[in-house]
Design an enzyme around this catalytic site. Structure first.
Site, mmCIF file in Angstrom:
data_model
loop_
_atom_site.group_PDB
_atom_site.id
_atom_site.type_symbol
_atom_site.label_atom_id
_atom_site.label_comp_id
_atom_site.label_asym_id
_atom_site.label_seq_id
_atom_site.Cartn_x
_atom_site.Cartn_y
_atom_site.Cartn_z
ATOM 1 N N ILE A 163 0.812 -1.219 0.000
ATOM 2 C CA ILE A 163 0.000 0.000 0.000
ATOM 3 C C ILE A 163 0.844 1.267 0.000
ATOM 4 C CG2 ILE A 163 -0.181 0.177 2.519
ATOM 5 C CD1 ILE A 163 -3.044 0.748 0.010
ATOM 6 N N TYR A 164 2.113 1.201 0.407
ATOM 7 C CA TYR A 164 2.940 2.400 0.470
ATOM 8 C C TYR A 164 3.165 2.948 -0.932
ATOM 9 C CZ TYR A 164 4.120 0.808 5.237
ATOM 10 O OH TYR A 164 4.066 0.396 6.542
ATOM 11 N N SER A 165 2.642 4.138 -1.159
ATOM 12 C CA SER A 165 2.706 4.788 -2.475
ATOM 13 C C SER A 165 2.168 3.862 -3.566
ATOM 14 C CB SER A 165 4.128 5.234 -2.810
ATOM 15 O OG SER A 165 4.582 6.215 -1.910
#
Length: 343
Positions: A55-57
């Site tokens: 989900i990070y970036s």
């Protein structure tokens, strides 16, 4: 950095500092070359543990990490961890803990990370809509396929941690070998239950947000409260009109004074505090710049004495989370009124 610690009962040895990659990608450092430089410096300093999430970036963090490790040829040196659960794109079934999504998500992460295996694959949050046995069954299959080595949880309440251990035993499958909870000088709630449960079941613990979302960097002081994008997006954690955030600011003032008396930076005090708990394996630092990383690496050489720890307990008592919004996870029973009201 010469100290390495066992991750629970796995036999896997990891550095007490885990490099968190949340700020690699458009959320923070958007240049993959600079991300690679930070990763390289951490590895040179003895860090062998890297944690990210799909989900990070929206996948960019994994891509930065994958590019850096592939280009450096240092993949085998690294215990590589990532997470799944968060929504990746539009439409239903693009997140969560279902078998359908896990099978898709792990292949996407492997591709972005440019690797054939993930050392530690973690569910990012509890999924109340999915039977935990389904999640564990899917993850067990991935271990047997060689795609992942170990599985873990993140921000699970203590009772869900116990449930997961029992479910794995019932099925004869793989169990969560570690938990990744929030823990800092200002967020100590896990001392009451999560850490004791992890110790009881032989789980490793890798803590996130040891600097309390920036509150413990030294930038938040009575005479200078910075404006930031985070404060605009998360007012419940930064708005000083709220009593919980006022309590945090009061504690930061006292903790900063204590750090100065001890000859430490507030960052060193904060990180060394998390590493002193016998239930904690590693603490995750999430630098956006090389300067951030350098200020955090020094904590491994700091050992807080009992006198300092006693003073900390006076400022923020054991088991206390000054602002409930910092817990990282709110059970649906608290956020959904219908679950508390009989029809």
């Amino acid at each position: 950095m010469t100290e390495y610690r066992l991750l629970g009962r796995t036999g896997l040895e990891v550095s007490p500092i885990c490099l968190g990659a949340m700020m690699f990608g458009w959320w923070g450092e958007n240049d993959p070359k600079e991300s690679a430089r930070i990763i390289g410096r951490a590895l040179d300093a003895g860090v062998n543990f890297v944690d990210t999430a799909d989900i990070y970036s929206q996948g960019q963090s994994e891509e930065h990490v994958g590019q850096a490790l592939a280009a450096s040829g240092r993949r085998d040196e690294v215990v590589l961890a990532t997470k799944f659960f968060g929504r990746m794109g539009e439409g239903p079934n693009r997140g969560g803990g279902s078998r359908r999504w896990i099978v898709r998500a792990v292949d996407d992460s492997l591709r972005r990370l440019r690797t054939d295996w993930i050392d530690l694959y973690q569910i990012h949050r509890p999924d109340p809509g999915t039977d935990l046995e389904e999640t564990l069954g899917a993850l067990t299959d991935l271990v047997r396929q060689g795609k992942i080595r170990y599985l873990g949880s993140s921000t699970f309440p203590a009772h869900r941690m116990v449930e997961a251990q029992w479910a794995a035993a019932r099925r004869g499958g793989e169990r969560f070998v570690c938990e990744q909870p929030p823990y800092s000088l200002l967020v100590r709630g896990i001392e009451a239950d999560v850490l004791p449960v992890a110790q009881q079941y032989g789980m490793g613990v890798i803590t996130w947000s040891p600097l309390a979302g920036g509150w413990l960097t030294g930038r938040y002081r009575r005479d200078a409260v910075p404006e930031s994008r985070r404060s605009a997006l998360l007012p419940e954690r930064y708005d000083l009109n709220l009593a919980g955030n006022q309590a945090k600011l009061d504690a930061v003032e006292r903790l900063a004074a204590l750090a100065e008396e001890a000859g430490l930076t507030l960052i060193e005090l904060a990180l060394a505090f998390t590493l002193r708990h016998p239930g904690v394996t590693s603490t995750i630092v999430g630098p956006r710049t090389m300067e951030h990383l350098e200020s955090q690496l020094t904590c491994v050489d700091v050992r807080l004495g009992d006198d300092v720890l006693d003073r900390i307990d006076e400022i923020v008592p054991p088991g206390t989370t000054l602002n409930p919004a910092d817990r990282g996870y709110q059970p649906p029973e608290l956020t959904t009124p219908a679950l508390r009201r009989r029809a």
